[in-house]
Design a protein around this motif. Structure first.
Motif, PDB file in Angstrom:
ATOM      1  N   VAL A 124       0.822  -1.275   0.005  1.00 60.25           N
ATOM      2  CA  VAL A 124      -0.019  -0.072  -0.020  1.00 60.25           C
ATOM      3  C   VAL A 124       0.809   1.217   0.060  1.00 60.25           C
ATOM      4  CG1 VAL A 124      -1.909  -1.157   1.029  1.00 60.25           C
ATOM      5  CG2 VAL A 124      -0.217  -0.218   2.580  1.00 60.25           C
ATOM      6  N   TYR A 139      -0.454   4.196  -2.050  1.00 59.20           N
ATOM      7  CA  TYR A 139      -1.427   4.726  -1.580  1.00 59.20           C
ATOM      8  C   TYR A 139      -0.978   5.834  -0.554  1.00 59.20           C
ATOM      9  CZ  TYR A 139      -5.996   5.346   1.171  1.00 59.20           C
ATOM     10  OH  TYR A 139      -6.860   6.021   1.823  1.00 59.20           O
ATOM     11  N   SER A 159      -1.592   9.502  -0.349  1.00 63.19           N
ATOM     12  CA  SER A 159      -2.112  10.484   0.822  1.00 63.19           C
ATOM     13  C   SER A 159      -1.181  11.431   1.361  1.00 63.19           C
ATOM     14  CB  SER A 159      -2.372   9.513   2.135  1.00 63.19           C
ATOM     15  OG  SER A 159      -3.027   8.292   1.508  1.00 63.19           O
ATOM     16  N   ASN A 191     -10.826  11.668  -0.988  1.00 62.07           N
ATOM     17  CA  ASN A 191     -10.464  10.511  -1.212  1.00 62.07           C
ATOM     18  C   ASN A 191     -10.324   9.996  -2.504  1.00 62.07           C
ATOM     19  OD1 ASN A 191     -10.082  10.227   1.631  1.00 62.07           O
ATOM     20  ND2 ASN A 191     -12.131   9.448   1.805  1.00 62.07           N
ATOM     21  N   THR A 203      -7.069  10.798  -3.961  1.00 65.97           N
ATOM     22  CA  THR A 203      -6.230  10.238  -3.553  1.00 65.97           C
ATOM     23  C   THR A 203      -6.141   8.635  -4.228  1.00 65.97           C
ATOM     24  OG1 THR A 203      -6.466  11.106  -1.269  1.00 65.97           O
ATOM     25  CG2 THR A 203      -5.119   8.926  -1.441  1.00 65.97           C
ATOM     26  N   ARG A 204      -7.293   8.077  -4.631  1.00 62.55           N
ATOM     27  CA  ARG A 204      -7.118   6.798  -5.529  1.00 62.55           C
ATOM     28  C   ARG A 204      -6.661   7.145  -6.801  1.00 62.55           C
ATOM     29  NH1 ARG A 204     -12.614   6.920  -3.248  1.00 62.55           N
ATOM     30  NH2 ARG A 204     -12.694   5.589  -1.291  1.00 62.55           N
ATOM     31  N   THR A 214      -3.201   7.326  -6.494  1.00 65.76           N
ATOM     32  CA  THR A 214      -2.437   6.069  -6.223  1.00 65.76           C
ATOM     33  C   THR A 214      -2.220   5.302  -7.333  1.00 65.76           C
ATOM     34  OG1 THR A 214      -3.500   6.073  -3.980  1.00 65.76           O
ATOM     35  CG2 THR A 214      -2.962   3.992  -4.959  1.00 65.76           C
ATOM     36  N   THR A 228      -1.837  -3.211  -5.751  1.00 69.08           N
ATOM     37  CA  THR A 228      -1.960  -2.127  -5.020  1.00 69.08           C
ATOM     38  C   THR A 228      -3.185  -1.785  -5.001  1.00 69.08           C
ATOM     39  OG1 THR A 228       0.365  -1.364  -5.475  1.00 69.08           O
ATOM     40  CG2 THR A 228      -1.161   0.177  -4.761  1.00 69.08           C
ATOM     41  N   MET A 229      -4.030  -1.604  -6.010  1.00 70.35           N
ATOM     42  CA  MET A 229      -5.564  -1.283  -6.086  1.00 70.35           C
ATOM     43  C   MET A 229      -6.412  -2.085  -5.062  1.00 70.35           C
ATOM     44  SD  MET A 229      -5.014   1.451  -7.439  1.00 70.35           S
ATOM     45  CE  MET A 229      -6.653   2.194  -7.349  1.00 70.35           C
ATOM     46  N   MET A 259      -5.677  -1.525  -1.585  1.00 67.54           N
ATOM     47  CA  MET A 259      -6.244  -0.382  -1.049  1.00 67.54           C
ATOM     48  C   MET A 259      -7.862  -0.631  -0.778  1.00 67.54           C
ATOM     49  SD  MET A 259      -6.550   3.204  -3.081  1.00 67.54           S
ATOM     50  CE  MET A 259      -7.687   2.686  -4.309  1.00 67.54           C
ATOM     51  N   ILE A 314      -5.626  -0.064   6.406  1.00 66.32           N
ATOM     52  CA  ILE A 314      -4.252   0.119   5.709  1.00 66.32           C
ATOM     53  C   ILE A 314      -3.334  -0.157   6.609  1.00 66.32           C
ATOM     54  CG2 ILE A 314      -2.800   1.677   4.718  1.00 66.32           C
ATOM     55  CD1 ILE A 314      -5.162   0.879   3.138  1.00 66.32           C
TER      56      ILE A 314
END
Length: 452
Positions: free
Chosen positions: A86, A89, A93, A122, A125-126, A129, A170-171, A174, A189
């Motif tokens: 993560v 991510y 952030s 948020n 942030t995604r 990421t 990674t996704m 998350m 997380i």
């Protein structure tokens, strides 16, 4: 006299836990999610020669990749689909929170947007990421392809498949972390990182005993390290539970024929308001450039152009136990302690809320003076908290440099494990307390119905 909440908390036992069926479901969901995560750390990306990569990884095990491997639960040394973990991510952030303090539209979303603004940030942030994961996975794919013997069939297909696999991993993590937060117990997380660290603890403990058995490390040194781990754990528990309680008084007020208020309460300020975020943020920021540089240097070997001949030396200085790494790591931890504290606790907002509800601190005027006092107290507490976190995280780095030990089972890892454990236990207690309150409410309703 103890409050109703304290009496309920004192009466919580195994019988109360057995009756909390909703909590059982949350715990089972969290455990299943952790099992899914651990299974993913053993699935290698396609096209990699596992034996060749394991041999190549041994040369980087004591470097920055060693810490990355610890956070990912051993996924890096197996080049698994969750190798990025993560960290993209977390890096996203950091960037979004930084921009949320300097970029006016995002600052407005953070302060005035409420729940909708939080969801929008948020979502940003995604998106970020995905971009960071694509960038890092592409760098890893090119570095692996440039190293002879690691890839079975190098080419465009390998690069594309590696980028898609690592980014997708990674996704998925998350998403899994968000599901744990909403449907499980604890912060998703943080628990994913916690699970990765705990998974590699037995191996590092075995390595320590192996070093002592072969004479590479003296028994006294091993005993010192074990005692330091215990001492650091005790210090972390003590500091994480410590807080400064500021007295807040509320004046009496009359509503109709009844008198309300006149109560006294406390505003608790933790010594470590930022929690485990500073070392995680600092680690991720150091991992992002140094990982790419390590693969670039390893892939190019001695064929680097003249203007990049300094890269191997810089990469070597950014390894565990090196002075430059310790300096940058400590500076980043201190910075993020103050930065994240300023985000999670706003003295002006707190002072304004106290003023709206009639609360005041004895001897301090409401409004601006209250905000200044809160900022003064919080700054002093953050100085202590930053010093404590920095010392805890740099202590194992000094031991690694002094004893040349190939394991990282102190400082940052212990801080994360202990803090996440305490937070998870606190949430379990909160669910049990809520369950008992619900039981009391149902009983009172039944009694009221019978009374009629």
């Amino acid at each position: 006299m103890a409050s109703a909440a304290e009496q309920l908390a004192a009466n919580m036992n195994f019988g109360a836990f057995q009756k909390a069926t909703e909590l059982h479901k949350r715990i089972w969901f969290t455990l299943i999610a952790m099992v899914v995560y651990r299974l993913g750390t053993y699935i290698p990306i396609p096209g990699i020669s596992p034996a060749a990569f394991a041999e190549a990884f041994q040369g980087q095990a004591k470097g920055i990749l060693g810490m990355f491997n610890m956070f990912s639960g051993g996924a890096v040394e197996r080049m698994a689909i969750f190798s990025l973990n993560v960290m993209p991510y977390i890096s996203a952030s950091i960037i979004v929170q930084l921009l949320g303090t300097v970029y006016p539209p995002w600052e407005k979303l953070r302060k005035e947007g409420g729940e909708a603004g939080r969801k929008t940030l948020n979502q940003y942030t995604r998106y970020l990421t995905v971009i960071l994961a694509l960038f890092q996975s592409f760098g890893i794919a090119m570095g692996l392809q440039a190293s002879e013997g690691l890839v079975d069939n190098p080419g465009l297909f390998f690069v594309v498949s590696t980028v898609v696999t690592l980014t997708g991993g990674t996704m998925f993590l998350m998403w899994l972390g968000e599901q744990i937060t909403s449907r499980g117990v604890g912060n998703g997380i943080s628990l994913i990182i916690f699970a990765g660290i705990v998974a590699v603890f037995p191996r590092y403990i075995g390595q320590a005993f192996s070093l002592a058995r072969t004479g590479a490390m003296s028994g006294g040194a091993l005993l010192v390290i074990a005692l330091l781990i215990v001492a650091v754990t005790v210090a972390i528990v003590f500091m994480e539970r410590s807080q400064r309680r500021i007295l807040v008084q509320y004046p009496k007020r009359q509503v109709g024929n009844r008198m309300f208020g006149g109560d006294t309460s406390f505003l608790p300020l933790k010594i470590n308001t930022a929690g485990v975020i500073p070392p995680i943020f600092a680690s991720s920021l150091l991992l992002l450039p140094t990982t790419v540089m390590g693969f670039a240097v390893g892939g190019a070997g001695s064929n680097l152009p003249a203007w990049l001949q300094w890269l191997p030396g810089l990469t070597g200085q950014l390894q565990h136990g090196q002075p430059l790494f310790m300096l940058m790591y400590g500076a980043l931890i201190v910075f993020f302690c103050f930065f994240y504290t300023s985000i999670v606790f706003n003295p002006e907002d707190t002072a304004e809320n106290l003023r709206k509800y009639g609360g005041f601190m004895p001897g301090i005027r409401p409004g601006k003076r209250t905000a200044e006092y809160l900022d003064f107290v919080l700054t002093r507490l953050t100085v202590i908290g930053a010093a404590y976190i920095t010392l805890v995280c740099l202590l194992p780095e000094a031991l690694i440099g002094f004893y040349n030990a190939p394991f990282y089972m102190g400082g940052t890892s212990v801080l994360i494990v202990v803090s996440v454990t305490m937070d998870t236990v606190t949430q379990i207690q909160s669910h049990l307390l809520q369950h008992q309150y619900e039981g009391l409410i149902k009983k009172s309703k039944l009694r009221g119905t019978r009374g009629r």
